[in-house]
Design a protein around this motif. Structure first.
Motif, mmCIF file in Angstrom:
data_model
loop_
_atom_site.group_PDB
_atom_site.id
_atom_site.type_symbol
_atom_site.label_atom_id
_atom_site.label_comp_id
_atom_site.label_asym_id
_atom_site.label_seq_id
_atom_site.Cartn_x
_atom_site.Cartn_y
_atom_site.Cartn_z
ATOM 1 N N GLU A 490 0.831 -1.313 -0.102
ATOM 2 C CA GLU A 490 0.163 0.069 0.075
ATOM 3 C C GLU A 490 0.715 1.278 -0.030
ATOM 4 O O GLU A 490 0.496 2.126 -0.594
ATOM 5 C CB GLU A 490 -0.955 0.059 1.335
ATOM 6 C CG GLU A 490 -1.941 1.237 1.336
ATOM 7 C CD GLU A 490 -2.846 1.221 2.433
ATOM 8 O OE1 GLU A 490 -3.539 2.089 2.495
ATOM 9 O OE2 GLU A 490 -2.698 0.071 3.083
ATOM 10 N N GLU A 491 1.916 1.263 0.700
ATOM 11 C CA GLU A 491 2.786 2.382 0.730
ATOM 12 C C GLU A 491 3.601 2.800 -0.455
ATOM 13 O O GLU A 491 3.860 3.840 -0.932
ATOM 14 C CB GLU A 491 3.865 2.168 2.057
ATOM 15 C CG GLU A 491 3.280 2.330 3.262
ATOM 16 C CD GLU A 491 4.274 1.891 4.564
ATOM 17 O OE1 GLU A 491 3.936 2.349 5.703
ATOM 18 O OE2 GLU A 491 5.058 1.075 4.156
ATOM 19 N N ILE A 492 3.839 1.603 -0.985
ATOM 20 C CA ILE A 492 4.551 1.588 -2.493
ATOM 21 C C ILE A 492 3.471 2.164 -3.469
ATOM 22 O O ILE A 492 4.004 3.365 -4.116
ATOM 23 C CB ILE A 492 5.150 -0.003 -3.040
ATOM 24 C CG1 ILE A 492 6.182 -0.178 -2.034
ATOM 25 C CG2 ILE A 492 5.459 0.127 -4.343
ATOM 26 C CD1 ILE A 492 6.517 -1.894 -2.175
ATOM 27 N N LEU A 493 2.539 1.932 -3.628
ATOM 28 C CA LEU A 493 1.454 2.393 -4.416
ATOM 29 C C LEU A 493 1.130 3.912 -4.273
ATOM 30 O O LEU A 493 1.248 4.610 -5.008
ATOM 31 C CB LEU A 493 0.217 1.699 -4.347
ATOM 32 C CG LEU A 493 0.343 0.172 -5.034
ATOM 33 C CD1 LEU A 493 -1.020 -0.739 -4.777
ATOM 34 C CD2 LEU A 493 0.720 0.044 -6.376
ATOM 35 N N ASP A 494 1.224 4.177 -2.835
ATOM 36 C CA ASP A 494 0.764 5.371 -2.430
ATOM 37 C C ASP A 494 1.859 6.651 -2.688
ATOM 38 O O ASP A 494 1.808 7.771 -3.113
ATOM 39 C CB ASP A 494 0.496 5.652 -1.068
ATOM 40 C CG ASP A 494 -0.747 5.047 -0.671
ATOM 41 O OD1 ASP A 494 -1.564 4.975 -1.351
ATOM 42 O OD2 ASP A 494 -0.731 4.887 0.826
ATOM 43 N N ASN A 495 3.154 6.134 -3.013
ATOM 44 C CA ASN A 495 4.407 6.611 -3.338
ATOM 45 C C ASN A 495 5.041 6.351 -4.640
ATOM 46 O O ASN A 495 6.166 6.669 -4.907
ATOM 47 C CB ASN A 495 5.472 6.518 -2.153
ATOM 48 C CG ASN A 495 5.028 7.157 -0.755
ATOM 49 O OD1 ASN A 495 5.155 8.214 -0.600
ATOM 50 N ND2 ASN A 495 4.567 6.108 0.099
ATOM 51 N N TRP A 496 3.968 6.083 -5.594
ATOM 52 C CA TRP A 496 4.261 5.564 -6.881
ATOM 53 C C TRP A 496 5.147 6.675 -7.544
ATOM 54 O O TRP A 496 5.982 6.571 -8.396
ATOM 55 C CB TRP A 496 3.502 4.797 -7.556
ATOM 56 C CG TRP A 496 3.899 3.958 -8.981
ATOM 57 C CD1 TRP A 496 3.762 4.586 -10.034
ATOM 58 C CD2 TRP A 496 4.224 2.845 -8.963
ATOM 59 N NE1 TRP A 496 4.201 3.634 -11.000
ATOM 60 C CE2 TRP A 496 4.562 2.639 -10.192
ATOM 61 C CE3 TRP A 496 4.377 2.015 -7.931
ATOM 62 C CZ2 TRP A 496 5.068 1.200 -10.642
ATOM 63 C CZ3 TRP A 496 5.067 0.645 -8.038
ATOM 64 C CH2 TRP A 496 5.266 0.245 -9.594
ATOM 65 N N GLN A 497 4.835 8.118 -7.114
ATOM 66 C CA GLN A 497 5.392 8.983 -8.004
ATOM 67 C C GLN A 497 7.092 9.178 -8.041
ATOM 68 O O GLN A 497 7.608 9.460 -8.941
ATOM 69 C CB GLN A 497 4.748 10.510 -7.393
ATOM 70 C CG GLN A 497 5.192 11.610 -8.007
ATOM 71 C CD GLN A 497 4.863 11.618 -9.674
ATOM 72 O OE1 GLN A 497 3.617 11.282 -9.942
ATOM 73 N NE2 GLN A 497 5.731 12.139 -10.449
ATOM 74 N N PHE A 498 7.622 8.670 -6.854
ATOM 75 C CA PHE A 498 8.902 8.388 -6.892
ATOM 76 C C PHE A 498 9.514 7.740 -7.552
ATOM 77 O O PHE A 498 10.563 8.327 -8.405
ATOM 78 C CB PHE A 498 9.239 7.868 -5.244
ATOM 79 C CG PHE A 498 10.606 7.716 -5.102
ATOM 80 C CD1 PHE A 498 11.717 8.790 -4.833
ATOM 81 C CD2 PHE A 498 11.216 6.426 -4.973
ATOM 82 C CE1 PHE A 498 13.015 8.160 -4.802
ATOM 83 C CE2 PHE A 498 12.584 6.109 -5.048
ATOM 84 C CZ PHE A 498 13.170 7.122 -4.801
ATOM 85 N N LEU A 499 8.888 6.544 -8.012
ATOM 86 C CA LEU A 499 9.375 5.389 -9.021
ATOM 87 C C LEU A 499 9.162 6.275 -10.336
ATOM 88 O O LEU A 499 9.965 6.192 -11.208
ATOM 89 C CB LEU A 499 8.719 4.352 -8.856
ATOM 90 C CG LEU A 499 8.813 3.421 -7.615
ATOM 91 C CD1 LEU A 499 7.795 2.426 -7.528
ATOM 92 C CD2 LEU A 499 10.110 3.057 -7.419
ATOM 93 N N GLU A 500 8.099 6.950 -10.547
ATOM 94 C CA GLU A 500 7.908 7.536 -11.761
ATOM 95 C C GLU A 500 8.871 8.475 -12.157
ATOM 96 O O GLU A 500 9.560 8.784 -13.456
ATOM 97 C CB GLU A 500 6.495 8.160 -12.181
ATOM 98 C CG GLU A 500 5.366 7.097 -12.067
ATOM 99 C CD GLU A 500 4.229 7.804 -12.294
ATOM 100 O OE1 GLU A 500 4.042 9.067 -12.077
ATOM 101 O OE2 GLU A 500 3.220 7.106 -12.494
#
Length: 530
Positions: A490-500
C-alpha cells in the motif's frame, strides 16, 4: 500425393526467419536430397496474404509450420484458420519444442492442424510425405501425433539421428545478411545438450527420443560447410547456434583441437570471425586461446543469475564465485562476451534481486558488456514449470505461462522494471541492442578495416557509452529495490510518484546516450566491402 512432375513444390515449410531457421533449412535439404521438392516461406504475422498467395502458387501437398516460440502458438493457430477459410486443403503439420512436448494440447487447440512431427523432423516428415494420402499407415511412422476418428494418437518416438554428417548442409537461399558488406550466417555444429537447467526445454525435447543427449558433426564436415559458404556466398562471419559448445572432457577438447586444425588447414581462419555459446563451467583458457587464433570473436555465456539462490533454482551446478572466475578468464584472454541473465525467478526475494543488481554492477563496471535482464519464463516441459504446477503457482496462459512471487512486492518491482526498461532491453532500437551492435561493429572494424579507421578508439568509445548506460540503469534499479524493501504494498502504491520520477530520469539518460551513440557511429560510417 500430387504428381511429382507438376509445377510448384511438394512441401512448403513456414517458419520464423529473423535469424536463419536452421531446423527448417535442414529438413528442406534432407527432403530435397530424397527427391522431394521442398521450399521455405518466412513467417510474418502481418503478411498472411503473402503466405496464402505462396501456397496457392506452389500448391504443396503438405504445409509444415515451425513453431520455435511458445508465445507464437495462437499466431500460428490464427494463420492456419485463415488459410483453411481461404480454401487451403493441404495437410497441415507442425514441429518444435512446445508442439513436441505438448502435442495433445496443440492438436486440441488448433483444429485445423492434421499432425505434429515430434522431435527431429527430417525422416518423419519424409515418411509422412510418402504416406500423406494413406491415413491408415500413419501409425507406422515413428515420431508422429495425429487425429484418428476424433481421437489423438501418437506413435513411438523416433530415435535421434546418430550421424549428423549424414545430413546435407542446410538450404541456403535468398538474400544474404551482411554487415559492412560482409556476409553473416548461422551454422550448427551439434544438436542437444548434456545439462538439465530447470528453465530449459531442450532436455525434454530430445530426452524422450532414444539416442545420445548430444551429438556433434565432425570438425571436417563443419569446416567444409564453412569454406563453401565462404567461397560461394561471401560469408565472413559465422554465428554458431549450438545449445552448448562443450569444452569439458577429453573427447570434446580433442574435437575443438581438431576443429581448429581443420580451419587452419583450409586457410580461411584469418579471414573469418565466429561466435559460440557455452556454460560458465565450460570456459577453458587454453581452448579459447586456440579458437581465438582462428577467428573466435565472442562467446555468449549462460550466466543466468548473480545470486547463489538463483543458480540453485536454475539447477546450474555452479556458484557465483565460479561465474566471476570464468569472466576473469575471458577478460585475461581479451575475449569479448555476451550473456543471458534472469533477474526474477520463482524463488526471488528482495535480497536476491539486490544481489543480482550488485552482480550486474560489478560485471558491467568497465563497459565491456551491457547490463540487461529478464524474468524467467516457465516454458512447457521444463522442471520449473512442473514444480510451479505442483505448488499451485503456475499461472498465465498456454502461450504465456507465468507465476507470482512469494513476496508480492516483487510483482510491483517487476512492473516498474518492465515499464522503465522494456524498450531499453528488448526493442531493436533500444540501447541494449544498439550498444551490442556497436560493440560487434567495433570487432568487425578491428578485424577487417583497421587500415581505414581507429578501431581501438571506437571500441573504447562504445565501452564508455555502455558504462554510462549501465551506471544509470542499475542505479535506478537499486533505488527502486531499496525503496520497495522498506515499505509494504500500500505504501509503495501511495508513493509511486517517486518511481515515476526515477523512470523519467532514466529515459532522459537513455536519450542522451542514444544521441551520443548516433554521433559516434556516424563518424565510422564509410564505404563497405573488402
Amino acid at each position: 500425393m500430387k504428381d511429382a512432375i507438376t509445377n510448384g513444390c511438394d512441401v512448403l515449410l513456414i517458419g520464423y526467419e529473423d535469424q536463419e531457421n536452421l531446423g527448417l533449412r535442414s529438413i528442406a535439404a534432407f527432403l530435397t536430397g530424397h527427391g522431394v521438392r521442398a521450399k521455405i516461406e518466412p513467417y510474418d504475422r502481418s503478411l498472411k496474404d503473402n503466405i496464402l498467395a505462396r501456397i496457392r502458387m506452389e500448391n504443396p501437398g503438405i504445409v509444415g509450420f515451425s513453431l520455435i516460440f511458445q508465445r507464437m502458438l495462437f499466431e500460428f493457430a490464427d494463420l492456419m484458420t485463415y488459410l483453411r477459410q481461404n480454401g487451403v486443403t493441404a495437410h497441415f503439420t507442425v514441429g518444435g519444442h512446445f508442439t513436441s512436448i505438448e502435442f495433445e494440447r496443440t492438436l486440441e487447440l488448433i483444429p485445423e492442424l492434421d499432425s505434429v512431427v515430434r522431435h527431429e523432423g527430417e525422416q518423419t516428415l519424409l515418411e509422412l510425405f510418402h504416406s500423406v494420402d494413406q491415413h491408415d499407415s500413419w501409425s507406422q511412422i515413428k515420431g508422429l501425433a495425429y487425429r484418428d476418428d476424433g481421437r489423438i494418437k501418437v506413435t513411438p518416438p523416433r530415435p535421434l539421428i546418430q550421424d549428423l554428417d549424414s545430413i546435407p548442409p542446410p538450404v541456403r537461399s535468398g538474400t544474404i545478411t551482411t554487415h559492412r558488406g560482409l556476409g553473416i550466417c548461422s551454422i550448427l555444429g551439434s544438436r542437444g545438450c548434456y545439462y538439465n537447467c530447470s528453465f530449459c526445454s531442450i532436455q525434454e525435447f530430445y530426452g524422450e527420443a532414444p539416442g545420445p543427449k548430444r551429438r556433434s558433426r565432425s570438425p571436417s564436415n563443419i569446416v567444409c560447410e564453412m569454406k563453401q559458404l565462404f567461397s560461394e556466398r561471401g560469408i565472413r562471419i559465422f554465428i554458431f547456434q549450438d545449445d552448448c559448445w562443450c569444452m569439458k572432457g577429453h573427447k570434446h577438447q580433442q574435437w575443438i583441437r581438431d576443429f581448429v586444425r581443420e580451419l587452419k588447414k583450409e586457410k580461411i581462419s584469418d579471414q573469418i570471425l565466429w561466435r559460440i555459446s557455452c556454460r560458465v563451467d565450460d570456459v577453458n583458457a587454453e581452448l579459447i586461446s586456440r579458437m581465438k587464433e582462428v577467428g573466435l570473436m565472442c562467446i555468449y555465456i549462460g550466466i543466468e543469475s548473480g545470486s547463489n539462490q538463483g543458480l540453485k533454482t536454475f539447477n546450474k551446478h555452479y556458484a557465483v564465485d565460479d561465474v566471476y572466475k570464468a569472466l576473469g578468464t575471458l577478460r585475461e584472454l581479451k575475449m569479448p562476451f555476451e550473456y543471458g541473465f534472469m533477474i526474477f525467478d520463482p524463488d526471488s526475494t528482495m535480497a536476491t534481486v539486490k544481489e543480482n543488481i550488485a552482480f550486474l554492477k560489478e560485471i558491467g563496471r568497465d563497459g565491456q558488456v551491457i547490463a540487461h535482464f529478464c524474468k524467467m519464463v516457465p516454458y512447457a516441459g521444463t522442471s520449473i514449470a512442473r514444480r510451479l504446477e505442483e505448488e499451485g503457482r503456475l499461472e498465465g496462459t498456454v502461450n504465456s505461462p507465468d507465476y507470482n512471487y512469494n513476496d508480492s512486492r516483487l510483482n510491483l518491482l517487476q512492473l516498474f522494471f518492465s515499464q522503465t526498461f522494456n524498450f531499453r532491453n528488448f526493442d531493436n532500437n533500444g540501447l541494449v541492442e544498439r550498444l551490442r551492435l556497436a560493440k560487434f561493429d567495433a570487432i568487425v572494424l578491428n578485424k577487417f578495416f583497421s587500415d581505414r579507421c581507429d578501431a581501438r578508439a571506437y571500441t573504447q568509445a562504445v565501452r564508455d557509452l555502455t558504462r554510462q548506460s549501465n551506471e544509470s540503469a542499475l542505479e535506478v534499479m537499486s533505488m527502486a529495490a531499496n525503496f520497495m524493501e522498506m515499505q509494504n504494498e500500500e505504501e509503495i502504491l501511495d508513493n509511486w510518484q517517486f518511481l515515476e520520477n526515477l523512470a523519467r530520469e532514466e529515459k532522459y539518460t537513455e536519450m542522451r546516450i542514444a544521441s551520443d551513440l548516433d554521433r559516434l557511429t556516424s563518424r565510422y560510417d564509410f564505404e563497405e566491402g573488402i
